[in-house]
Write a protein that holds these residues in place. Structure first.
Motif, PDB file in Angstrom:
ATOM      1  N   TYR A 586       0.997  -1.195   0.044  1.00 14.26           N
ATOM      2  CA  TYR A 586       0.155  -0.036  -0.001  1.00 14.26           C
ATOM      3  C   TYR A 586       0.750   1.316   0.044  1.00 14.26           C
ATOM      4  O   TYR A 586       1.951   1.114   0.404  1.00 14.26           O
ATOM      5  N   TYR A 587      -0.004   2.367  -0.280  1.00 17.31           N
ATOM      6  CA  TYR A 587       1.122   3.795  -0.225  1.00 17.31           C
ATOM      7  C   TYR A 587      -0.123   4.306   0.691  1.00 17.31           C
ATOM      8  O   TYR A 587      -1.250   4.420   0.682  1.00 17.31           O
ATOM      9  N   LYS A 588       0.384   5.338   1.728  1.00 16.62           N
ATOM     10  CA  LYS A 588      -0.327   5.971   2.745  1.00 16.62           C
ATOM     11  C   LYS A 588       0.467   7.076   2.940  1.00 16.62           C
ATOM     12  O   LYS A 588       1.559   6.976   3.519  1.00 16.62           O
ATOM     13  N   ILE A 589       0.015   8.489   2.962  1.00 21.83           N
ATOM     14  CA  ILE A 589       0.349   9.558   3.525  1.00 21.83           C
ATOM     15  C   ILE A 589      -0.703  10.386   4.202  1.00 21.83           C
ATOM     16  O   ILE A 589      -1.942  10.166   3.842  1.00 21.83           O
ATOM     17  N   ARG A 590      -0.465  11.263   5.136  1.00 22.02           N
ATOM     18  CA  ARG A 590      -0.825  12.255   5.733  1.00 22.02           C
ATOM     19  C   ARG A 590      -0.821  13.766   5.120  1.00 22.02           C
ATOM     20  O   ARG A 590       0.132  14.080   5.213  1.00 22.02           O
ATOM     21  N   ARG A 591      -1.966  14.340   4.596  1.00 27.19           N
ATOM     22  CA  ARG A 591      -1.689  15.732   4.235  1.00 27.19           C
ATOM     23  C   ARG A 591      -2.447  16.619   5.388  1.00 27.19           C
ATOM     24  O   ARG A 591      -3.725  16.637   5.057  1.00 27.19           O
ATOM     25  N   GLY A 592      -1.765  17.279   6.292  1.00 27.85           N
ATOM     26  CA  GLY A 592      -2.540  18.008   7.230  1.00 27.85           C
ATOM     27  C   GLY A 592      -3.658  16.922   7.804  1.00 27.85           C
ATOM     28  O   GLY A 592      -3.137  15.928   8.247  1.00 27.85           O
ATOM     29  N   PRO A 593      -4.878  17.346   7.945  1.00 25.67           N
ATOM     30  CA  PRO A 593      -5.720  16.629   8.725  1.00 25.67           C
ATOM     31  C   PRO A 593      -6.371  15.251   7.776  1.00 25.67           C
ATOM     32  O   PRO A 593      -7.108  14.386   8.066  1.00 25.67           O
ATOM     33  N   TYR A 594      -5.823  15.059   6.582  1.00 28.09           N
ATOM     34  CA  TYR A 594      -6.341  14.188   5.600  1.00 28.09           C
ATOM     35  C   TYR A 594      -5.518  12.969   5.565  1.00 28.09           C
ATOM     36  O   TYR A 594      -4.039  13.158   5.497  1.00 28.09           O
ATOM     37  N   TRP A 595      -5.998  11.773   5.475  1.00 29.96           N
ATOM     38  CA  TRP A 595      -5.182  10.639   4.992  1.00 29.96           C
ATOM     39  C   TRP A 595      -5.575  10.155   3.575  1.00 29.96           C
ATOM     40  O   TRP A 595      -6.688  10.161   3.158  1.00 29.96           O
ATOM     41  N   VAL A 596      -4.551   9.981   2.809  1.00 28.06           N
ATOM     42  CA  VAL A 596      -4.656   9.399   1.501  1.00 28.06           C
ATOM     43  C   VAL A 596      -4.063   7.985   1.284  1.00 28.06           C
ATOM     44  O   VAL A 596      -2.859   7.983   1.867  1.00 28.06           O
ATOM     45  N   ALA A 597      -4.748   7.131   1.014  1.00 20.92           N
ATOM     46  CA  ALA A 597      -4.492   5.798   0.829  1.00 20.92           C
ATOM     47  C   ALA A 597      -4.754   4.951  -0.161  1.00 20.92           C
ATOM     48  O   ALA A 597      -5.763   5.070  -0.783  1.00 20.92           O
ATOM     49  N   ALA A 598      -3.905   3.930  -0.722  1.00 15.29           N
ATOM     50  CA  ALA A 598      -4.326   2.945  -1.576  1.00 15.29           C
ATOM     51  C   ALA A 598      -3.594   1.717  -1.423  1.00 15.29           C
ATOM     52  O   ALA A 598      -2.365   1.789  -0.888  1.00 15.29           O
ATOM     53  N   VAL A 599      -4.315   0.699  -1.855  1.00 15.47           N
ATOM     54  CA  VAL A 599      -3.818  -0.730  -1.458  1.00 15.47           C
ATOM     55  C   VAL A 599      -3.820  -1.425  -2.792  1.00 15.47           C
ATOM     56  O   VAL A 599      -4.547  -1.004  -3.693  1.00 15.47           O
ATOM     57  N   LEU A 600      -2.436  -1.778  -3.031  1.00 17.22           N
ATOM     58  CA  LEU A 600      -2.093  -2.326  -4.425  1.00 17.22           C
ATOM     59  C   LEU A 600      -2.692  -3.948  -4.534  1.00 17.22           C
ATOM     60  O   LEU A 600      -2.755  -4.707  -3.611  1.00 17.22           O
TER      61      LEU A 600
END
Length: 742
Positions: A586-600
């Motif tokens: 997966y890829y996962k980052i936090r941008r401020g209060p947001y989580w952005v994630a994708a599972v491969l």
């Protein structure tokens, strides 16, 4: 949380060729009025009256320019300036009317300048010259033949007759559009400043280098960095480009998320270290009108997520052609005909579009991200996209609109672009933070390679335009970088006329540019290197050579494993223990209060990725509050962390909304705000609210549905945008409950 933002930030915009209409008034910061026909000034006026910052966009390679082609402008027909294939057929963008792609002659540039002046007179603040594109299978028109003679000072050679002729033709195509943009941007800026005292801005909306190479189109790409009059770009990446199939571990299929991830990463590289603006484009549908709404939505969310995993960019074109999205019809899931956009998808789109306007946050957390791996790619990859074999057929034209037709008639293997994807996908699929790296920029910027610890390079699908690139790479290795070279010198384009084999200033010739690179690395006797096994220390750095054609790495799992193992060995030698090699699915980052994630999919695990809440699902039209999110392979998420974004104890703030929220005001009895958006569309808003409401109204009369979530002290509002695109929403709580919490 959403805050009222100044339109002058131009964080979000869209392009539209139609006059203003409330049904697709997206309430972004700016609008790009499209096209330079006679209706242009009136369309500019209408959008300005609605409060938008107005730009102009027009095609620099194609458009409804038939008055010019027919000779009505200057009395001389210009059909010989249409791009033409080897059979003598024009390469068309449209057939009703006939719209050919153009050879960017000086005469054609003069015509565009005259039309753009009218837009400057009408008060636009910026110009977007879209898609400078020259097809690889073009280069046979009389205009191009003249340009060849002027540029090379030799008679024209049919591009399909040899690798050298094809490379030279494509290099000329890139030059011609660079010349066109340089002249147009400079001339129009001078016109605006001299006549109106106004600084006009110029941007180039362009596909990624990856996509242009894959689709067999030549464009200036990184050359535009050298043009001082160009202020930035729009990264034209969307479902239509990113769903182009590629091959991984021998399987050819669409990999929309992975391809988009690489495409957006390529465009981020285009402006890294500069002061130029980049907008990332998303398209809720695509140019191919034959998919269902469910298909469009699934792929749209993949591209949005992929773009947000590149936090260096925080400006977005949220839609091209909103009229075709909100007023168009597409095939129904049950095959019963065509249907308009589902209301839930429309609401999700607006949620995402307005959230994007607030995504300028720095990254606070990025899981497994310290290792920076780059796959090098150069503009010259576009120059060798025709098979030079004797009697090789024309590979055909692919633009994503008719994949089934191309499958039957085109060169599918060439379209796959496996030499590049064979290097990138094996790393990306194991969660290694891999980025495409612009090889041409190595000589433009000191320390350009400094952020990268590992670079993967092959000259089997591209060539270095200048030898000093190798000096910079060699220095980077000596100072602690790990370089993996993949190649077997089998590419016929090694034998084109170029600096490594012309016997010029270097006193010797090389069979390929690889040999010159190895010489700079101190590996003169390259025959002693054993493919895959000889991972050796060079200075403080590491070097390895896989003596394979990179396309072979895409054809099997063993090929992908070979690349991964070689990179891992290099990292282990570099760091001593290999602790930076951390595959994940997966890829996962936090941008401020947001989580952005994708599972491969096709990765090292099929386990779900679990993200703890409470979070608000921005992709959910109801903006649901979740205590836990479980993402399976192939799924993506954009989540708002409720506690991380919470304002002061009694604060009122918008978490997410499918409207542009303005004038949010707290009163003793509650709060109110102005909601703006497309007419007659259903909207939702989730808002921090210190007290449980007792009522909510729209425009002071109509009741608004609301739901209270006591655990997070948030309220969900459901309403419909009014016909005038503006509604006042008011939420009330009982006076005796002020200052309390429930």
């Amino acid at each position: 949380m959403l805050v009222q933002r100044d339109r002058s930030q131009e964080r979000t915009g869209f392009q539209e060729s139609a006059p203003y209409h409330p049904d697709y008034d997206l309430q972004t910061d700016f609008v790009m009025v499209y096209g330079i026909d006679d209706t242009m000034p009136e369309r500019i006026r209408q959008w300005k009256e609605q409060g938008y910052i107005v730009h102009l966009m027009t095609g620099v390679a194609w458009g409804d320019y038939n008055r010019y082609l027919d000779g009505e402008v200057d009395g001389e027909p210009h059909w010989d300036e249409a791009q033409t294939d080897r059979s003598g057929k024009m390469i068309l963008h449209g057939t009703k009317p006939v719209i050919p792609y153009m050879v960017p002659t000086i005469s054609f540039g003069r015509y565009l300048a005259e039309r753009i002046c009218i837009a400057v007179d009408a008060g636009v603040e910026a110009i977007h010259l879209e898609e400078p594109e020259f097809w690889v299978n073009g280069g046979y028109s009389e205009a191009f033949k003249r340009e060849w003679q002027l540029y090379y000072k030799e008679p024209w050679i049919p591009p399909h007759t040899s690798a050298d002729a094809q490379f030279r033709a494509s290099k000329l195509k890139a030059f011609l559009y660079t010349r066109m943009l340089d002249r147009l941007c400079g001339e129009m800026k001078e016109y605006a400043l001299k006549r109106y005292g106004r600084m006009l801005r110029f941007y180039v909306p362009t596909h990624s280098l990856i996509n242009y190479t894959q689709w067999r189109i030549v464009s200036p790409q990184s050359r535009l960095i050298e043009l001082p009059a160009v202020d930035g770009y729009i990264a034209q990446i969307w479902t239509g480009t990113s769903r182009t199939p590629n091959v991984y571990e021998g399987v050819r299929k669409e990999r929309t998320f992975e391809t988009a991830y690489l495409e957006y990463g390529m465009m981020q590289e285009l402006v890294r270290g500069t002061d130029r603006r980049m907008w990332f484009l998303h398209d809720p549908i695509e140019d191919n009108p034959n998919h269902t709404w469910a298909d469009y939505k699934q792929n749209y969310l993949k591209t949005v997520t992929a773009s947000l995993l590149h936090p260096g960019i925080s400006h977005y074109e949220v839609a091209p052609w909103p009229r075709r999205i909100f007023k168009g019809t597409y095939p129904a899931e049950d095959g019963s005909g065509k249907e308009s956009i589902p209301p839930t998808y429309a609401t999700t789109l607006l949620n995402v579009m307005h959230t994007l306007g607030n995504m300028a946050h720095e990254v606070n957390e990025s899981e497994g991200e310290p290792l920076q791996v780059g796959v090098l790619i150069a503009d010259s990859a576009m120059f060798q996209r025709m098979r030079p074999e004797e009697g090789a057929p024309d590979a055909g034209k692919y633009d994503g609109t008719d994949p089934d037709g191309f499958q039957q008639e085109g060169d599918t293997e060439l379209l796959d672009f496996s030499p590049f994807y064979g290097l990138a996908l094996p790393l990306l699929k194991h969660g290694i933070p891999v980025r495409p790296v612009q090889l041409d920029n190595v000589r433009r910027y000191p320390e350009y390679l400094a952020p990268y610890r590992v670079l993967v390079l092959s000259y089997e699908f591209m060539k270095p335009e200048y030898p000093d690139i190798h000096h910079a790479i060699a220095q980077w290795v000596q100072e602690g970088g790990a370089l993996i070279y993949v190649g077997d010198d089998s590419d016929p384009y090694h034998r084109i006329r170029h600096w490594w084999n012309d016997g010029g200033d270097y006193g010797r010739t090389y069979g390929s540019p690889r040999e010159h690179l190895f010489e700079q690395l101190g590996l003169v006797d390259s025959g002693q290197l054993e493919s895959g096994e000889d991972i050796r220390q060079l200075g403080r750095g590491v070097f390895g050579w896989l003596q394979e054609n990179p396309s072979s790495l895409a054809r099997s799992k063993s090929g992908a494993d070979m690349l991964r193992q070689t990179v891992q060995k290099a990292i282990t030698l570099l760091s001593g223990d290999g602790s930076d090699w951390k595959p994940k699915h997966y890829y996962k980052i936090r941008r401020g209060p947001y989580w952005v994630a994708a599972v491969l999919e096709e990765s090292i695990s099929s386990d779900p990725l679990v993200i703890r809440g409470p979070v608000v699902d921005v992709f959910d039209p109801q903006l649901g509050v979740l205590t836990e999110v479980r993402l399976n392979p192939g799924q993506q998420a954009l989540l708002y962390d409720v506690e991380a974004g919470r304002p002061s104890e009694d604060g009122v703030a918008v978490i997410s909304a499918s409207s542009r929220v303005e004038d949010l005001t707290r009163m003793s009895s509650g709060f109110r705000f102005i909601a703006r958006g497309p007419a007659n569309l259903k909207a939702t808003a989730r808002i921090y609210c210190p007290v449980k409401p007792v009522s909510a109204t729209q425009d002071r009369t109509a009741s608004v549905a609301w739901e209270w979530d006591s655990a997070t002290r948030t309220v969900l509002l459901r309403y419909e945008h009014g016909k005038g695109n503006r509604s006042e929403i008011q939420v009330n709580w009982e006076a005796q409950e002020q200052g309390t919490s429930q």
